[in-house]
Design a protein around this motif. Structure first.
Motif, PDB file in Angstrom:
ATOM      1  N   GLU A  65       0.832  -1.194   0.000  1.00 17.79           N
ATOM      2  CA  GLU A  65       0.000   0.000   0.000  1.00 17.79           C
ATOM      3  C   GLU A  65       0.873   1.253   0.000  1.00 17.79           C
ATOM      4  O   GLU A  65       1.963   1.274   0.562  1.00 17.79           O
ATOM      5  CB  GLU A  65      -0.889   0.027   1.235  1.00 17.79           C
ATOM      6  CG  GLU A  65      -1.894  -1.097   1.328  1.00 17.79           C
ATOM      7  CD  GLU A  65      -2.691  -1.024   2.614  1.00 17.79           C
ATOM      8  OE1 GLU A  65      -3.868  -0.612   2.559  1.00 17.79           O
ATOM      9  OE2 GLU A  65      -2.131  -1.360   3.673  1.00 17.79           O
ATOM     10  N   VAL A  78      -3.643   3.657  -2.407  1.00 21.12           N
ATOM     11  CA  VAL A  78      -3.652   2.712  -3.519  1.00 21.12           C
ATOM     12  C   VAL A  78      -2.915   1.429  -3.154  1.00 21.12           C
ATOM     13  O   VAL A  78      -2.172   1.370  -2.165  1.00 21.12           O
ATOM     14  CB  VAL A  78      -2.995   3.329  -4.778  1.00 21.12           C
ATOM     15  CG1 VAL A  78      -3.813   4.497  -5.293  1.00 21.12           C
ATOM     16  CG2 VAL A  78      -1.552   3.767  -4.493  1.00 21.12           C
ATOM     17  N   TYR A  79      -3.125   0.402  -3.973  1.00 18.86           N
ATOM     18  CA  TYR A  79      -2.308  -0.804  -3.968  1.00 18.86           C
ATOM     19  C   TYR A  79      -1.299  -0.684  -5.117  1.00 18.86           C
ATOM     20  O   TYR A  79      -1.643  -0.179  -6.187  1.00 18.86           O
ATOM     21  CB  TYR A  79      -3.164  -2.041  -4.204  1.00 18.86           C
ATOM     22  CG  TYR A  79      -3.955  -2.538  -3.013  1.00 18.86           C
ATOM     23  CD1 TYR A  79      -3.944  -1.872  -1.788  1.00 18.86           C
ATOM     24  CD2 TYR A  79      -4.721  -3.687  -3.130  1.00 18.86           C
ATOM     25  CE1 TYR A  79      -4.675  -2.353  -0.714  1.00 18.86           C
ATOM     26  CE2 TYR A  79      -5.458  -4.180  -2.063  1.00 18.86           C
ATOM     27  CZ  TYR A  79      -5.431  -3.509  -0.851  1.00 18.86           C
ATOM     28  OH  TYR A  79      -6.153  -3.994   0.211  1.00 18.86           O
ATOM     29  N   GLU A 162     -11.874  -5.045  -7.464  1.00 18.99           N
ATOM     30  CA  GLU A 162     -11.454  -4.127  -6.410  1.00 18.99           C
ATOM     31  C   GLU A 162      -9.954  -3.854  -6.470  1.00 18.99           C
ATOM     32  O   GLU A 162      -9.523  -2.698  -6.414  1.00 18.99           O
ATOM     33  CB  GLU A 162     -11.822  -4.702  -5.052  1.00 18.99           C
ATOM     34  CG  GLU A 162     -13.316  -4.921  -4.858  1.00 18.99           C
ATOM     35  CD  GLU A 162     -13.641  -5.583  -3.531  1.00 18.99           C
ATOM     36  OE1 GLU A 162     -12.784  -5.554  -2.628  1.00 18.99           O
ATOM     37  OE2 GLU A 162     -14.749  -6.139  -3.395  1.00 18.99           O
ATOM     38  N   LYS A 166      -7.781  -0.428  -7.421  1.00 18.80           N
ATOM     39  CA  LYS A 166      -6.935   0.264  -6.443  1.00 18.80           C
ATOM     40  C   LYS A 166      -5.529   0.518  -6.975  1.00 18.80           C
ATOM     41  O   LYS A 166      -4.700   1.084  -6.274  1.00 18.80           O
ATOM     42  CB  LYS A 166      -6.841  -0.557  -5.162  1.00 18.80           C
ATOM     43  CG  LYS A 166      -8.149  -0.653  -4.385  1.00 18.80           C
ATOM     44  CD  LYS A 166      -7.963  -1.533  -3.143  1.00 18.80           C
ATOM     45  CE  LYS A 166      -9.257  -1.701  -2.374  1.00 18.80           C
ATOM     46  NZ  LYS A 166      -9.090  -2.582  -1.201  1.00 18.80           N
ATOM     47  N   TRP A 193     -10.417   7.061 -12.011  1.00 19.26           N
ATOM     48  CA  TRP A 193     -10.482   7.051 -10.549  1.00 19.26           C
ATOM     49  C   TRP A 193     -11.665   7.883 -10.084  1.00 19.26           C
ATOM     50  O   TRP A 193     -12.161   8.733 -10.805  1.00 19.26           O
ATOM     51  CB  TRP A 193      -9.192   7.640  -9.951  1.00 19.26           C
ATOM     52  CG  TRP A 193      -7.935   6.984 -10.413  1.00 19.26           C
ATOM     53  CD1 TRP A 193      -7.300   7.163 -11.610  1.00 19.26           C
ATOM     54  CD2 TRP A 193      -7.153   6.043  -9.690  1.00 19.26           C
ATOM     55  NE1 TRP A 193      -6.175   6.383 -11.672  1.00 19.26           N
ATOM     56  CE2 TRP A 193      -6.053   5.675 -10.511  1.00 19.26           C
ATOM     57  CE3 TRP A 193      -7.262   5.470  -8.428  1.00 19.26           C
ATOM     58  CZ2 TRP A 193      -5.092   4.772 -10.104  1.00 19.26           C
ATOM     59  CZ3 TRP A 193      -6.293   4.565  -8.022  1.00 19.26           C
ATOM     60  CH2 TRP A 193      -5.213   4.221  -8.856  1.00 19.26           C
ATOM     61  N   SER A 205      -5.514   5.066   4.818  1.00 14.06           N
ATOM     62  CA  SER A 205      -5.894   4.223   3.687  1.00 14.06           C
ATOM     63  C   SER A 205      -7.225   3.540   3.975  1.00 14.06           C
ATOM     64  O   SER A 205      -7.259   2.351   4.278  1.00 14.06           O
ATOM     65  CB  SER A 205      -4.814   3.163   3.420  1.00 14.06           C
ATOM     66  OG  SER A 205      -3.610   3.770   3.073  1.00 14.06           O
ATOM     67  N   HIS A 207      -9.679   2.025   2.396  1.00 11.62           N
ATOM     68  CA  HIS A 207     -10.018   1.519   1.069  1.00 11.62           C
ATOM     69  C   HIS A 207     -11.495   1.155   0.948  1.00 11.62           C
ATOM     70  O   HIS A 207     -12.025   1.110  -0.141  1.00 11.62           O
ATOM     71  CB  HIS A 207      -9.187   0.276   0.755  1.00 11.62           C
ATOM     72  CG  HIS A 207      -7.731   0.560   0.630  1.00 11.62           C
ATOM     73  ND1 HIS A 207      -7.229   1.328  -0.380  1.00 11.62           N
ATOM     74  CD2 HIS A 207      -6.684   0.194   1.403  1.00 11.62           C
ATOM     75  CE1 HIS A 207      -5.913   1.419  -0.243  1.00 11.62           C
ATOM     76  NE2 HIS A 207      -5.571   0.737   0.831  1.00 11.62           N
ATOM     77  N   HIS A 211     -13.087   2.622  -3.535  1.00 11.00           N
ATOM     78  CA  HIS A 211     -13.069   1.989  -4.843  1.00 11.00           C
ATOM     79  C   HIS A 211     -14.486   1.686  -5.296  1.00 11.00           C
ATOM     80  O   HIS A 211     -15.417   1.676  -4.526  1.00 11.00           O
ATOM     81  CB  HIS A 211     -12.235   0.706  -4.810  1.00 11.00           C
ATOM     82  CG  HIS A 211     -12.705  -0.291  -3.818  1.00 11.00           C
ATOM     83  ND1 HIS A 211     -13.836  -1.053  -4.007  1.00 11.00           N
ATOM     84  CD2 HIS A 211     -12.201  -0.656  -2.615  1.00 11.00           C
ATOM     85  CE1 HIS A 211     -13.990  -1.857  -2.971  1.00 11.00           C
ATOM     86  NE2 HIS A 211     -13.034  -1.628  -2.119  1.00 11.00           N
TER      87      HIS A 211
END
Length: 509
Positions: A65, A78-79, A162, A166, A193, A205, A207, A211
């Motif tokens: 991450e 983000v990943y 997902e 990301k 995005w 983060s 998440h 997303h």
């Protein structure tokens, strides 16, 4: 969220319309040159943004991450692979044995799929089908031989609607043995995005709400309001530098969930490859839009013969469209800057009539061992809208059953009233034989991802030459996660992998 890449450069259920994208962060590559063989023995342009280029016999990737600065106002959790979006570019020579040592430092399981590349089935990276998901803290080694040159990419195939959203994707370039005969070689990754929830985001983060994988959001593509190229948008996208007289290649990859219509200003160009496969005798075209669907890749080349500053830009009217454009700057030139024309109506290239016709590996009138019709539709169930193949959702869809060596013909019909379906076949290339009943009249068209608009019908053919159990699915990954998946299954294939029925971490869709 969504993403794109500008290194060695160029990447909805109810409303899937044209758009554009870019992304990067991590290593500072501003002083790195990637040496390439060219007709003039010139060096390649340094990698743009912060995406590193990896080569060699052993390559290390780490999923982790981080935060991505998309523009001067928006920073998103983000990943990544190796800390950037797009992730590190893997660049190898044809014939090389590739070994990728992958470590998962994400808070959830993941896996890597080599999109478009015909690896052996046990390296395809689909949890529950070819392997177990790689759990947090674990390492897995992928190995394959880079036999087929071209432009490819890699991404998560674990909860992919997902994780890819990301930012979990990167690019794979296999150079031909004789080298690339160009002076500049850019890779551009397109993505989209969402910024609504992120505008007030802190450094955390979160998440869960960031997303479009949430079921409440998944059908509203209008929430994607930032389009990127290599993970950056608008003025944050680094320009592409060229010199007069150079031959320039742009590798365009769509890692997003929308189709994007791109216009190259001021120059004619040739489409030299699609999905990594060369086109026969491509002819110059100018002021036509190149429509790039999710999962597709197009390589285009142009001669830098019009000094000044020009745009490669997305056409459309969605909110994020203006952010998907990159300047092409001639070094040492001070000519007036080009102006956007993203609203101008221009023709769209019909790839089925482009290039010079010649007989490909397959024809419409030959005998086939297996024939399969794939009716792509929509339906409602207790959870809402689902996406179907022949009225069924995965895993209840009927597979395409083959034996090694079979010649296979598939008819794909989009019966969805409003939805576009970019269909992607793992482990194989197919030849597009006809569109809406009319034979392809251009170059033989060899692809692994094919965009099918509502009401359209295509016939494709391939040889079953890579034993395994392979996915064939829509690459709007929301559609895939809502059922639009089937499998290509070899009757004579014995997998060494047995899924654990008690392992609930395998979510390979």
């Amino acid at each position: 969220m969504k993403k794109l890449w500008l290194g060695t450069v160029l990447v909805g259920v109810i409303a899937l319309s044209a758009a554009c994208s870019n992304s990067m962060q991590g290593h500072d590559m501003s002083n790195m040159h990637t040496k390439k063989e060219t007709t003039s023995n010139k060096e390649n342009l340094p990698l743009a943004n912060d995406t590193e280029a990896l080569s060699g016999k052993e390559i290390h990737l780490t999923a982790k991450e981080t935060l991505l600065q998309i523009n001067d106002q928006v920073k998103l959790p983000v990943y990544t692979y190796n800390g950037s979006v797009p992730g590190a570019q893997i660049r190898v020579k044809q014939g090389e044995r590739v070994k990728i040592v992958f470590k998962n430092e994400l808070p959830e399981p993941t896996a890597i799929h080599w999109h478009g590349y015909p690896v052996s089935n046990d390296q395809d990276g689909v949890p529950g089908v070819t392997m177990d998901a790689i759990k947090p803290g674990e390492t897995f080694t992928y190995e394959f031989t880079a036999t087929i040159p071209g432009t490819y990419w890699y991404h998560s195939h674990q909860k992919s609607a997902e994780q890819v959203d990301k930012g979990l994707y990167g690019t794979l370039i296999v150079e031909p043995k004789e080298g690339e005969q160009v002076d500049r070689d850019y890779t551009l990754v397109l993505d989209e995005w969402m910024s609504q929830q992120q505008a007030s985001t802190t450094e955390q983060s979160n998440h869960t709400n960031m997303h479009h994988g949430n079921s409440s959001m998944m059908h509203d593509m209008s929430m994607y309001d930032i389009f990127t190229i290599n993970g950056k948008s608008g003025q944050a996208i680094e320009p592409l530098k060229v010199k007069k007289g150079e031959k320039v290649r742009l590798r365009l990859i769509n890692a997003g969930y929308m189709s994007h219509k791109l216009h190259l200003h001021g120059h004619s160009f040739k489409i030299v490859a699609t999905d990594g496969q060369p086109l026969n005798d491509p002819q110059p075209i100018k002021d036509e839009l190149l429509n790039i669907a999710p999962g597709e890749r197009y390589d285009i080349e142009f001669i830098a013969d019009n000094p000044g500053e020009w745009l490669l830009e997305c056409h459309g009217d969605m909110k994020g469209t203006d952010g998907m454009k990159v300047n092409i700057q001639y070094e040492g030139q001070t000519n007036k800057t080009d102006k956007t024309n993203a609203k101008e109506t221009l023709p769209i290239v019909d790839i089925t009539t482009y290039g010079k016709y010649k007989t490909g590996p397959f024809t419409l009138d030959q005998t086939y061992d297996v024939e399969y019709t794939m009716d792509l539709g929509t339906a409602m169930d207790k959870n809402g809208m689902v996406f179907t193949i022949n009225g069924k959702t995965y895993p209840n869809t009927a597979p395409i059953n083959v034996k090694k060596g079979d010649i296979v013909k598939v008819k794909l019909v989009n019966s969805s009233p409003m939805d576009v379906h970019p269909m992607h076949l793992h482990g194989h290339f197919f030849q597009v034989l006809s569109k809406n009943g009319k034979p392809v009249t251009g170059s033989p068209l060899i692809k692994d991802s094919l965009n099918i608009n509502p009401g359209e019908e295509y016939v494709v053919a391939f040889q079953a030459d890579n034993p395994g159990n392979w996915m064939f699915h829509c690459h709007d990954l929301h559609h895939a996660s809502a059922g639009m998946v089937t499998e290509l299954k070899y009757k004579d294939y014995k997998s060494s992998y047995t899924p654990d029925p008690n392992d609930t971490t395998n979510k390979g869709e």
